[in-house]
Structures are given as C-alpha cells and as structure tokens.
Enzyme design. Sequence first.
Site, PDB file in Angstrom:
ATOM      1  N   ASP A  26      22.819 -14.747   1.419  1.00  0.00           N
ATOM      2  CA  ASP A  26      21.864 -14.185   2.433  1.00  0.00           C
ATOM      3  C   ASP A  26      21.164 -13.052   1.875  1.00  0.00           C
ATOM      4  OD1 ASP A  26      22.556 -16.338   4.031  1.00  0.00           O
ATOM      5  OD2 ASP A  26      22.814 -15.239   5.834  1.00  0.00           O
ATOM      6  N   ASP A  27      20.172 -12.571   2.735  1.00  0.00           N
ATOM      7  CA  ASP A  27      19.801 -11.263   2.661  1.00  0.00           C
ATOM      8  C   ASP A  27      19.026 -10.570   1.428  1.00  0.00           C
ATOM      9  OD1 ASP A  27      20.892 -11.128   5.188  1.00  0.00           O
ATOM     10  OD2 ASP A  27      22.396  -9.727   4.769  1.00  0.00           O
ATOM     11  N   HIS A  56      14.625 -16.097   5.785  1.00  0.00           N
ATOM     12  CA  HIS A  56      15.839 -15.397   6.408  1.00  0.00           C
ATOM     13  C   HIS A  56      15.213 -14.283   7.287  1.00  0.00           C
ATOM     14  CE1 HIS A  56      19.875 -14.572   7.543  1.00  0.00           C
ATOM     15  NE2 HIS A  56      20.067 -13.524   6.710  1.00  0.00           N
ATOM     16  N   HIS A 115      26.665 -13.258   0.657  1.00  0.00           N
ATOM     17  CA  HIS A 115      25.555 -12.259   0.704  1.00  0.00           C
ATOM     18  C   HIS A 115      25.158 -11.607  -0.630  1.00  0.00           C
ATOM     19  CE1 HIS A 115      27.115 -12.162   4.856  1.00  0.00           C
ATOM     20  NE2 HIS A 115      25.549 -11.999   5.111  1.00  0.00           N
ATOM     21  N   HIS A 172      15.362  -9.184  10.029  1.00  0.00           N
ATOM     22  CA  HIS A 172      16.820  -9.371  10.093  1.00  0.00           C
ATOM     23  C   HIS A 172      17.388  -8.930  11.400  1.00  0.00           C
ATOM     24  CE1 HIS A 172      20.935  -9.644   9.057  1.00  0.00           C
ATOM     25  NE2 HIS A 172      20.706 -10.529   8.031  1.00  0.00           N
ATOM     26  N   TYR A 177      22.826 -13.574  11.900  1.00  0.00           N
ATOM     27  CA  TYR A 177      23.939 -13.420  12.703  1.00  0.00           C
ATOM     28  C   TYR A 177      24.079 -14.941  13.188  1.00  0.00           C
ATOM     29  CZ  TYR A 177      22.238  -8.434  12.276  1.00  0.00           C
ATOM     30  OH  TYR A 177      21.662  -7.506  11.679  1.00  0.00           O
TER      31      TYR A 177
END
Length: 440
Positions: free
Chosen positions: A160-161, A210, A317, A214, A251
Amino acid sequence: MLGAVFVLLPLVAAHTGCGGQHIGRRNTGGPAIRSLEHRQVASSNEDPAAQCAPYNYQPATDLNSQFPTIWGTADLVSGDTEAAALFAQINATVNERLPGVVPNGDGSHSGSWGSSFSYPSSDPNCWWTSTTCTTPNSSTGIAADLTTMPEPETWGFGFDDGPNCSHNALYNFLQENDQKATMFYIGSNVMDWPIEAMRGATDGHHICVHTWSHQYMTSFSNQQAFAELYYTQRAIKDIVGVTPKCWRPPYGDVDNRIRLIASLLNMTTIVWDHDTNDWEEGTNGVTVDTINANYQTIIDKAKNGTFSTYGPIVLNHEIDNFTMQEMMDQYANIKAAFKYIVPIATGYNITHPYMEANITYPDFNEYIAGDRNVTTTSASPSASTVAPKAAAASNTSHASNSSSSSAAAASVTANKSAASAVLGVSLPAILFGAAVACIL
Ligand SMILES: *[C@@H]1O[C@H](CO)[C@@H](O)[C@H](O)[C@H]1NC(C)=O
Ligand SMILES: *[C@@H]1O[C@H](CO)[C@@H](O)[C@H](O)[C@H]1NC(C)=O
Ligand SMILES: *[C@@H]1O[C@H](CO)[C@@H](O)[C@H](O)[C@H]1NC(C)=O
Ligand SMILES: *[C@@H]1O[C@H](CO)[C@@H](O)[C@H](O)[C@H]1NC(C)=O
Ligand SMILES: *[C@@H]1O[C@H](CO)[C@@H](O)[C@H](O)[C@H]1NC(C)=O
Ligand SMILES: *[C@@H]1O[C@H](CO)[C@@H](O)[C@H](O)[C@H]1NC(C)=O
Ligand SMILES: *[C@@H]1O[C@H](CO)[C@@H](O)[C@H](O)[C@H]1NC(C)=O
Ligand SMILES: *[C@@H]1O[C@H](CO)[C@@H](O)[C@H](O)[C@H]1NC(C)=O
Ligand SMILES: *[C@@H]1O[C@H](CO)[C@@H](O)[C@H](O)[C@H]1NC(C)=O
Ligand SMILES: *[C@@H]1O[C@H](CO)[C@@H](O)[C@H](O)[C@H]1NC(C)=O
Ligand SMILES: *[C@@H]1O[C@H](CO)[C@@H](O)[C@H](O)[C@H]1NC(C)=O
Ligand SMILES: CC(=O)N[C@H]1CO[C@H](CO)[C@@H](O)[C@@H]1O
C-alpha cells in the site's frame, strides 16, 4: 476519542491511522524543483536521500491543472465535463440502488467520526470499519470484497501507499527474485513521483488504485468519493499508461455506497485478512521486534496448516525505508513457509487487470511455472506500437543525458534506450515497450 464514536459498533477499526502520518509530499515548502536533466539517480542508487531529491517531470507537471490539488481532498475539477458527466450517471445509479445512504461521520475525513454520529449495530451498509463486513447483502447486487487468496499456501502479495520516492532497493530486490506484487498507488504520490510510478508498471507489477488523498472513503460525499477514485485511475492512466480495475480502501474504510461507486468505475475492491502492521514501527514505542512477531504469526500459521485450503492476503506498505526493508528481511522466511507468493490478481487468474485489454498478465499456473512477464499485444504490429508512456518517458528534452538524445531516427531502439535511461531500468522489462513481440 474513538470510544464515544464507536459506542454502537461491535468492532473498532483495526487500522486507524495506518500510514497516514508518514505520508508526505514532494517538495512541500522545499527548494525550487530541479529539472529532470539533473536527476541522475539510477535504479542502482539505493540511498533514500538521493532518490527523494525533488525533481520535475514536465509531462506530469503539465497535467496538474487537470487534477485535484495534490494531497487535497479530491473533487470534480472545474471545467472537467467528461468527469462531471460520468459522475452524474454514477450518482444517479447510486441514488437509485442505495436510496438514503449518506456519508458516515460528522464531515471529518480523518477517521474521527464525531460524537453526534451513530451507526446501527445491525450494520445495514456492510461497513468494514464497524464490523469488518466484506460481503454485502446479496439483495444489493454488490460484489464481495476480495479478502483471501483462493489458492492454498499462497501469500497474496501487495504493497500500500506507493509509489515512495525511495523504493529502488525494494524494487531491485523484487526484480532480482523475479517476484511480482500488487501495488496500491496513491494518486497524489503518482503525481509527485511519476518516474517511480512508471517503474512499478515497467517492472511488471500489478498497479491498483489507493485513492487520491488517502483518507476515510465512507466519510466522503458521492462526488468526493468518485473523484478520489476517478482521478487516481486517470493519473495512473496518464502517467503510467494503464487504467486499473482494482482498488483498496485506505484503512479498509469501505461500505456498500463506496463499493458501488468503485464498481461503477469498473474496480474490484481488495482488502486483506492478515496485517503486518508494519507502519506502526516507531509509533507509540512499537519496535521492530513487534513487527517481526507480526510477520512470524502469519508464517507460523502457514507452518501449522491454517492455509491448507486458502491463502492470506497480507497488508504491508511501501511507505518508508523501514516497511520496505522489513519486507525484504522477511522474504526468505515467507518463501520457506509458503508454497507461493503471488500478486493478488494472479491468485484469481485475473489476466486483464486494466481497461486496456491488450495488456495480459500470466494466470496463476503460468506464474508459478515461471512465466511472469506482462505482454502487450497489438492489432497491427509495427514499430509505432511502442506504448505512449514509454515514449513520453523518452522525451529527450528532459532526458538530456540519455544515450539516445541524438537518435533522430525515431526507432524503437532509440525509445527503448531513452526510456531505460530515464527510468534507470533494464529495458526488456519495459512493460509498454512490451510489444516485445512487436519490437523483436
Ligand atoms: C550527464 O552525465 C554526465 C556523466 O554522468 C555528467 O557529467 C553530466 O553533468 C550530465 N549532464 C547533464 C546535463 O546532467
Ligand atoms: C449526487 O447525489 C446526492 C445524493 O446522494 C445529491 O445530494 C447530489 O446533489 C448529487 N450530485 C449531483 C451532481 O447530482
Ligand atoms: C438482506 O436484504 C434483504 C432485503 O432488503 C433483507 O430482507 C434482509 O434482512 C437482509 N439480510 C441481512 C442479513 O441483512
Ligand atoms: C467499464 O467497462 C465497460 C466494459 O468494458 C465499459 O464499457 C465501460 O465504459 C467502463 N466504464 C467506465 C466508467 O470506464
Ligand atoms: C495455527 O496457529 C494459529 C496462530 O498461532 C492459531 O490461531 C491456530 O489455531 C493454529 N491452527 C492449528 C490448526 O493449529
Ligand atoms: C518515502 O520514504 C522515505 C524514506 O523512508 C521517507 O522519508 C518519505 O517520507 C516517504 N515518502 C512518503 C510520501 O511517504
Ligand atoms: C534503507 O536505508 C539504508 C540506509 O540509507 C539503505 O542502505 C537501504 O538500502 C534502505 N532500504 C530500503 C529498502 O530502501
Ligand atoms: C486458475 O486457473 C487454474 C488453471 O485453469 C485453475 O486450476 C484454478 O482453479 C483457477 N483459479 C481460480 C481462482 O479460478
Ligand atoms: C493497447 O490498447 C490501447 C487502448 O486500450 C491503445 O491505446 C494502445 O495503443 C494499444 N497498444 C498496442 C501495443 O497496441
Ligand atoms: C517533451 O517536453 C516538452 C517540453 O517540456 C513538452 O512540451 C512535450 O509535450 C514533451 N513531450 C512528450 C512526449 O512528453
Ligand atoms: C521475462 O523478462 C525478463 C526481464 O526482461 C527476462 O529476462 C526473462 O527472460 C523473461 N522471461 C520470460 C519467461 O519470458
Ligand atoms: C517509434 C516511436 O515510438 N518513436 C517515438 C519515439 O519517441 C519520440 C518522442 O521522444 C516520438 O516522437 C517518436 O514517435
């Protein structure tokens, strides 16, 4: 603060604060942006500071006015009639199929839902943050989220991210191991770090959305939620050259309204069932030992037969040096305990993860047999079928030091070496040059 909010909720978000606090942006209040000509950071450079030196990639900068403010809450960009028309259509469908479903909370998008907000424990909207619900009532006609891998002893691999500016060490490591992953990219990061985003696709990873900024998706209006997804999809299309058909809610914050909006943008919702909580390191006294133990728990389950009929989708991540290094440090242990480590879509035999139907990924059997490369087919093979984004990356006015800058002959080879010089990767891996069939 959460206590009051979740009074009516059986389960509290397991993931509050994940990652968000680490997320920064390129050049905020920083020095003047330097031009790409001065960016001589090759993929072999694994020094975080050198990689994160700000740069300007003009084709991305030129797009800024067509997108929401980077790291701001996304909304329809004024004058974007195409987006507005698509949203009007999607909004009408949402209002018809889910009448009266409104955003959660009190207007904050940071996961503090407000003391005046309450949500029924019957969980009418299949809200993950409340109950970890992932299967909408069948009467809604909304697909269930992907939560696990259908193949036994198979680790569903994703990050992620990203893209993070300092990801070369991780991406080089994955390349050396011929290991592909699912990359859930944040739209704002794609705009801030376009060359890093291109590398993700070039290396043959699966690119998913994503969101733009965020934040907690269920707190957004239909229009904001649409914009968070739509503009990230389009940033990836415009910068990287592919339109993803998958996304993951930051989340895990998703409910039926958000799932429906995503599905109307042709995106499958992917969550996870095992969490490394790698982002927690360094916060509230959490040490590397804790994160190691989190990985070990998942690894132990593989050893005790938990995954004899399915596999986990594991959350980790691409946020910073620690989370990336930790995955690299754990990789051998994972490999020893699991039969396979594959991108999430691969486990589901999703061979066309993008709207561009001519881009094909291997299915599960092909992948585990060692056939891991992406192919691009062309209706009429010719030199000109080199994909637009590889060509954009070859813009010699930026890549002034590229070996091809004098190659007036617009040959595929010239574009290949130019792209490779800019991206700092070896070329056979270039996804869009992919057209490998066309090139060779
Ligand atoms: C091109 O690369 C050479 C050697 O790597 C370097 O000395 C030179 O300054 C670079 N030129 C530009 C315009 O960045
Ligand atoms: C979208 O739907 C909401 C109700 O869910 C409504 O308040 C809003 O005005 C609609 N937006 C547009 C642009 O039609
Ligand atoms: C599913 O939806 C139907 C129709 O709205 C409703 O009757 C039923 O109670 C719902 N089931 C659950 C488990 O919420
Ligand atoms: C979703 O996919 C369908 C089938 O490929 C396509 O016709 C439609 O335009 C896509 N919708 C969006 C919003 O891209
Ligand atoms: C395997 O280990 C997990 C985690 O320690 C535990 O919850 C589970 O019950 C164990 N399963 C078996 C079959 O021993
Ligand atoms: C990317 O990683 C670097 C190095 O760990 C870190 O300093 C930076 O804040 C990260 N960037 C983002 C956008 O999270
Ligand atoms: C983390 O930082 C160290 C020190 O700068 C560097 O050697 C290493 O390659 C980095 N690891 C990753 C995964 O970026
Ligand atoms: C993927 O394809 C293989 C080979 O056809 C098949 O055995 C497997 O069941 C498929 N997996 C899924 C989740 O459909
Ligand atoms: C693949 O399809 C896209 C449209 O979806 C097109 O723009 C592109 O040129 C095609 N690539 C090749 C190599 O044919
Ligand atoms: C190349 O750079 C110039 C100058 O910034 C820009 O106008 C042009 O659109 C770029 N071309 C491509 C293919 O990116
Ligand atoms: C996949 O691509 C890599 C890197 O370009 C190449 O070395 C390898 O031979 C390719 N593998 C197959 C099976 O085509
Ligand atoms: C064959 C091919 O795609 N050539 C392209 C190479 O890149 C330049 C821009 O740098 C394009 O103008 C060519 O069409």
